[in-house]
Design an enzyme around this catalytic site. Sequence first.
Site, PDB file in Angstrom:
ATOM      1  N   ALA A  56     -15.235  46.743 -16.554  1.00 35.69           N
ATOM      2  CA  ALA A  56     -16.611  46.772 -17.049  1.00 35.69           C
ATOM      3  C   ALA A  56     -17.598  46.129 -16.093  1.00 35.69           C
ATOM      4  CB  ALA A  56     -16.669  46.057 -18.398  1.00 35.69           C
ATOM      5  N   HIS A  71     -23.333  42.280 -20.459  1.00 34.36           N
ATOM      6  CA  HIS A  71     -23.110  41.238 -19.457  1.00 34.36           C
ATOM      7  C   HIS A  71     -24.261  41.252 -18.451  1.00 34.36           C
ATOM      8  CE1 HIS A  71     -19.031  41.233 -21.033  1.00 34.36           C
ATOM      9  NE2 HIS A  71     -18.902  42.500 -20.691  1.00 34.36           N
ATOM     10  N   ASN A 108     -12.162  39.243 -19.495  1.00 37.13           N
ATOM     11  CA  ASN A 108     -11.526  39.613 -18.239  1.00 37.13           C
ATOM     12  C   ASN A 108     -12.562  39.938 -17.172  1.00 37.13           C
ATOM     13  OD1 ASN A 108      -8.672  39.481 -18.947  1.00 37.13           O
ATOM     14  ND2 ASN A 108      -9.129  41.131 -20.359  1.00 37.13           N
TER      15      ASN A 108
END
Length: 276
Positions: free
Chosen positions: A130, A228, A198
């Site tokens: 991601a 994020h 992660n």
Amino acid sequence: MTQVAAQTPNLRIAIAGLGAIGKSISTTLAKGGVPGVELTAVSAKNHDKAKEFVATLARPVKVLNIADLEKEADLVIECAPAALLPEIATPFLKAQKQVIVLSVGALLFHPELIAMAKEQGGVIHVPTGALIGLDAMIAAAEGKIHSVRMVTRKPPKGLAGAPHLIEHNINIEGLTEAKKVFEGNARDAAKGFPANLNVVVALALAGVGPENTLLEIWADPAVVRNTHTIVVDSDSAKFTMTMENIPSENPKTGRIVAQSVIAMLRKMKSSFKVGT
């Protein structure tokens, strides 16, 4: 006489774990989605459910225990709970084979796996997942990185059950506004949120390390995507990245993670490769 080039054998793949990500990757590989790559075996906690799933694939494969995967494949994709990483990776690394690790945070607590890969000749791959901009981080790390900071916002259900929340008695049920549930470094985040962060561990491993990669985590009922925002300051560039990742069937994991693994496998077999 014209010489015919020898055909390169298929890269045999095993998948350990059949959650949302493992199933997605299995489905793509079983139908021949990546030329030169062949799914040969899977493993899951519940073999009966795994066999039911495998029966739906375009080409059924073996359902095995984790310990039996290595003899059936050249590379294993770890899609399992983080605690199982050593059990999954060790046989492949000792056999000088390859491992794609999705539970990246577990590598911080099992450095012996990285040492084993170096000593035995195996290879550990960490896909981009991601995290956009990972190539930029890797390039910046060739110079001097001054600071890395990340802010993550997730729907509360995507953080439910995290060890950090339980340990500190943090309640995120019924939130009506955003609540900061963690502030610290990537190593502590990986320990407190093993199924969630992660992405920040991959960022840390590519850049300034887990102790110097700082993070805030917010449970935010106003967001529907795992979001994020990363700010990096280095001697070569200052850059900001924001990702809004659509969750998979598992709200803790973004849908793009499975696609990132497929892209990595495609790149392994390609004669034209774009990216650092």
